[in-house]
Motif scaffolding. Structure first.
Motif, PDB file in Angstrom:
ATOM      1  N   CYS A 137      82.316  42.959 113.023  1.00 35.76           N
ATOM      2  CA  CYS A 137      80.916  42.911 112.612  1.00 35.76           C
ATOM      3  C   CYS A 137      80.804  42.999 111.094  1.00 35.76           C
ATOM      4  O   CYS A 137      81.397  43.870 110.468  1.00 35.76           O
TER       5      CYS A 137
ATOM      6  N   ALA B 222      77.559  42.767 109.745  1.00 33.60           N
ATOM      7  CA  ALA B 222      76.136  43.009 109.511  1.00 33.60           C
ATOM      8  C   ALA B 222      75.954  44.318 108.729  1.00 33.60           C
ATOM      9  O   ALA B 222      76.912  45.063 108.507  1.00 33.60           O
ATOM     10  N   GLU B 223      74.717  44.596 108.342  1.00 36.43           N
ATOM     11  CA  GLU B 223      74.443  45.650 107.361  1.00 36.43           C
ATOM     12  C   GLU B 223      74.926  47.038 107.754  1.00 36.43           C
ATOM     13  O   GLU B 223      75.525  47.740 106.942  1.00 36.43           O
ATOM     14  N   ALA B 224      74.638  47.465 108.966  1.00 35.78           N
ATOM     15  CA  ALA B 224      75.007  48.835 109.352  1.00 35.78           C
ATOM     16  C   ALA B 224      76.519  49.022 109.282  1.00 35.78           C
ATOM     17  O   ALA B 224      77.004  50.058 108.815  1.00 35.78           O
ATOM     18  N   CYS B 225      77.257  48.028 109.722  1.00 39.59           N
ATOM     19  CA  CYS B 225      78.717  48.130 109.656  1.00 39.59           C
ATOM     20  C   CYS B 225      79.213  47.968 108.222  1.00 39.59           C
ATOM     21  O   CYS B 225      80.183  48.627 107.827  1.00 39.59           O
TER      22      CYS B 225
ATOM     23  N   CYS C 284      76.362  41.925 114.156  1.00 37.17           N
ATOM     24  CA  CYS C 284      75.789  42.980 114.999  1.00 37.17           C
ATOM     25  C   CYS C 284      76.153  42.800 116.464  1.00 37.17           C
ATOM     26  O   CYS C 284      75.794  41.827 117.113  1.00 37.17           O
ATOM     27  N   LEU C 285      76.856  43.791 116.932  1.00 39.52           N
ATOM     28  CA  LEU C 285      77.280  43.832 118.327  1.00 39.52           C
ATOM     29  C   LEU C 285      76.473  44.860 119.105  1.00 39.52           C
ATOM     30  O   LEU C 285      76.810  45.192 120.233  1.00 39.52           O
ATOM     31  N   GLY C 286      75.424  45.387 118.466  1.00 43.00           N
ATOM     32  CA  GLY C 286      74.604  46.402 119.130  1.00 43.00           C
ATOM     33  C   GLY C 286      75.300  47.752 119.196  1.00 43.00           C
ATOM     34  O   GLY C 286      74.937  48.601 119.998  1.00 43.00           O
ATOM     35  N   ASN C 287      76.268  47.954 118.350  1.00 40.76           N
ATOM     36  CA  ASN C 287      77.047  49.197 118.344  1.00 40.76           C
ATOM     37  C   ASN C 287      76.992  49.817 116.952  1.00 40.76           C
ATOM     38  O   ASN C 287      77.951  50.410 116.472  1.00 40.76           O
ATOM     39  N   CYS C 288      75.831  49.668 116.304  1.00 38.66           N
ATOM     40  CA  CYS C 288      75.670  50.009 114.891  1.00 38.66           C
ATOM     41  C   CYS C 288      75.998  51.471 114.594  1.00 38.66           C
ATOM     42  O   CYS C 288      76.568  51.776 113.549  1.00 38.66           O
TER      43      CYS C 288
ATOM     44  N   SER D   7      82.218  48.089 113.741  1.00 39.44           N
ATOM     45  CA  SER D   7      82.415  47.687 115.129  1.00 39.44           C
ATOM     46  C   SER D   7      83.100  46.332 115.221  1.00 39.44           C
ATOM     47  O   SER D   7      83.020  45.520 114.299  1.00 39.44           O
TER      48      SER D   7
HETATM   49  S1  FES Z   1      75.616  46.156 112.401  1.00 34.96           S
HETATM   50 FE1  FES Z   1      77.580  46.192 113.244  1.00 34.96          FE
HETATM   51  S2  FES Z   1      77.241  46.583 115.347  1.00 34.96           S
HETATM   52 FE2  FES Z   1      75.264  46.439 114.501  1.00 34.96          FE
END
Ligand code: FES
Length: 150
Positions: free
Chosen positions: A83, A85-88, A117-121, A126
């Motif tokens: 992942c 995306a931002e949170a990761c 984003c895998l929904g595991n933020c 992730s």
């Molecule tokens: S941002 Fe990585 S799992 Fe949601």
């Protein structure tokens, strides 16, 4: 053209496509089914789909090439999807991705690719290793989880 002239793969692709002829907007379901059946959508598959659905090869190719999840070549033995995306990213996902790409450079049996984003933020960074979700990944943990992939 008679069906006897088709390879088993081509005949199966034709059958899958024909199963969706009555669908409204059959192209995406056909492509998803081909991915599930073969793991990729070959150039010949694109031509078959275009023929059966009465579309141009360019139209079908355009859809196949637009969506990242549609492969045009057979998949490698193993896949690491990390992942970005931002949170990761905020917990080191970019570094994990870079280190993982470097660690697997030159291996044609492992594909490292990005996902968003895998929904595991909450448990980032992730990733999916051969389709199985993992959290709190770092290079060492990935190496441990993939150690038997050689
Ligand atoms: S941002 Fe990585 S799992 Fe949601």
């Amino acid at each position: 053209m008679t069906t006897e002239s088709f390879t088993p793969h081509a005949q199966r692709a034709r059958t899958i496509t024909e199963q969706h002829l009555g669908d409204r907007g059959p192209l995406m379901p056909v492509l998803r089914d081909l991915m599930e059946e073969f793991g990729h959508i070959s150039r010949d598959d694109v031509a078959t789909v275009a023929d059966v659905l009465n579309l141009s090869v360019a139209e079908v190719h355009g859809v196949v090439s637009f969506y990242h999840d549609f492969r045009t070549t057979p998949p490698p033995a193993h896949t690491i999807a990390l992942c970005r995306a931002e949170a990761c990213q905020s917990v080191g996902g970019e570094q994990v991705f870079a280190e993982t790409v470097a660690a697997h450079e030159g291996r044609d049996d492992v594909e490292v690719r990005e996902v968003f984003c895998l929904g595991n933020c909450a448990l980032g960074p992730s990733g999916m290793l051969d389709g199985r979700l993992h959290g709190r990944l770092d290079a060492d943990r990935i190496a441990a989880l993939t150690g038997d992939w050689r």
